[in-house]
Design a protein around this motif. Sequence first.
Motif, short mmCIF file in Angstrom:
data_model
loop_
_atom_site.label_atom_id
_atom_site.label_comp_id
_atom_site.label_asym_id
_atom_site.label_seq_id
_atom_site.Cartn_x
_atom_site.Cartn_y
_atom_site.Cartn_z
N THR A 52 8.22 28.54 94.39
CA THR A 52 7.09 29.39 94.00
C THR A 52 7.43 30.83 94.34
O THR A 52 8.54 31.13 94.78
CB THR A 52 5.81 28.97 94.76
OG1 THR A 52 5.99 29.26 96.16
CG2 THR A 52 5.53 27.47 94.60
N ILE A 53 6.45 31.70 94.19
CA ILE A 53 6.67 33.11 94.52
C ILE A 53 7.03 33.28 95.99
O ILE A 53 7.71 34.23 96.38
CB ILE A 53 5.41 33.94 94.17
CG1 ILE A 53 5.71 35.44 94.28
CG2 ILE A 53 4.24 33.54 95.07
CD1 ILE A 53 6.71 35.94 93.29
N LEU A 54 6.62 32.31 96.83
CA LEU A 54 6.91 32.40 98.27
C LEU A 54 8.39 32.16 98.57
O LEU A 54 8.86 32.47 99.66
CB LEU A 54 6.07 31.39 99.04
CG LEU A 54 4.55 31.56 98.97
CD1 LEU A 54 3.85 30.54 99.87
CD2 LEU A 54 4.15 32.97 99.38
N ALA A 55 9.11 31.62 97.60
CA ALA A 55 10.55 31.39 97.79
C ALA A 55 11.36 32.65 97.56
O ALA A 55 12.49 32.76 98.04
CB ALA A 55 11.02 30.28 96.86
N GLN A 56 10.80 33.62 96.85
CA GLN A 56 11.58 34.78 96.41
C GLN A 56 12.17 35.61 97.55
O GLN A 56 13.35 35.99 97.48
CB GLN A 56 10.73 35.66 95.50
CG GLN A 56 11.56 36.61 94.65
CD GLN A 56 12.56 35.86 93.77
OE1 GLN A 56 12.20 34.92 93.06
NE2 GLN A 56 13.83 36.26 93.83
N PRO A 57 11.42 35.90 98.63
CA PRO A 57 12.05 36.68 99.72
C PRO A 57 13.27 35.99 100.32
O PRO A 57 14.24 36.64 100.70
CB PRO A 57 10.92 36.81 100.75
CG PRO A 57 9.67 36.72 99.94
CD PRO A 57 9.98 35.70 98.88
N ILE A 58 13.22 34.66 100.40
CA ILE A 58 14.36 33.91 100.93
C ILE A 58 15.53 33.97 99.96
O ILE A 58 16.67 34.21 100.37
CB ILE A 58 13.96 32.45 101.22
CG1 ILE A 58 12.88 32.40 102.31
CG2 ILE A 58 15.17 31.63 101.64
CD1 ILE A 58 12.32 31.02 102.57
#
Length: 230
Positions: A52-58
């Motif tokens: 999801t969008i929460l994966a992008q920083p990683i």
Amino acid sequence: QLLHNRLRTMPSGSRRYYTPSEVSGHDRAEDCWVSIFGRVYDLTSLLKEHMTILAQPIINNAGKDISYWFDAETGDVKMHMNPATELRVPYTPMGRFIHIPPPEPDVEWDNTFEVPWWKDDKYVVGKLSQKTRPVMVVNMLTRQEHRLDVCSEETMEEILGRYLDFNAHAGSYTWKRTDSKQIGRELDMSQTLEENGIVDERPTFDDLRIDDEYYIPTVHLYFADDLTVA
């Protein structure tokens, strides 16, 4: 033969220590490693479960050290005071990421995980080397030379494991170094290069303004067994 057996049963890619260069090679969502306070994490499966969008920083920091995201004392994400709410909240200037709660209550927030991924040992694949060093491995039977960049914390047996990429029969050789009297001394495979008397002289070279590549320590491999390992 005992060494052969240990090497044969060692899981592929299984190591105690990894170089920063090795970590940096896992730099995409399909193969994502990061390091935090000296520990190396493989987050590939985590990303597959939470794409999801929460994966992008990683994903944006795949292959990098992200220790600065976390508090060295607590091991948790850094916190700061939200000026609007005057509440302490996670400090995520890189963007909110997986297992970080939303700033406000959200019915879609999944908090069923037992521990956040950065505290979950199942994602840890090893440690990040505090110092890497070069070593030249010379096969005295074939006269082939290979330069390896190894972790200073690794034993000779672990370095041998790295050398298997170049010679599948590395366990059939006796590993030696040449001392100051030009005598070949057999290496203790349970000890590190330093413990075997092979000192990393790069700090001295730096002081003398000599190029690090001027001299690379060399170990010699002498054939000592039949080639019974395929």
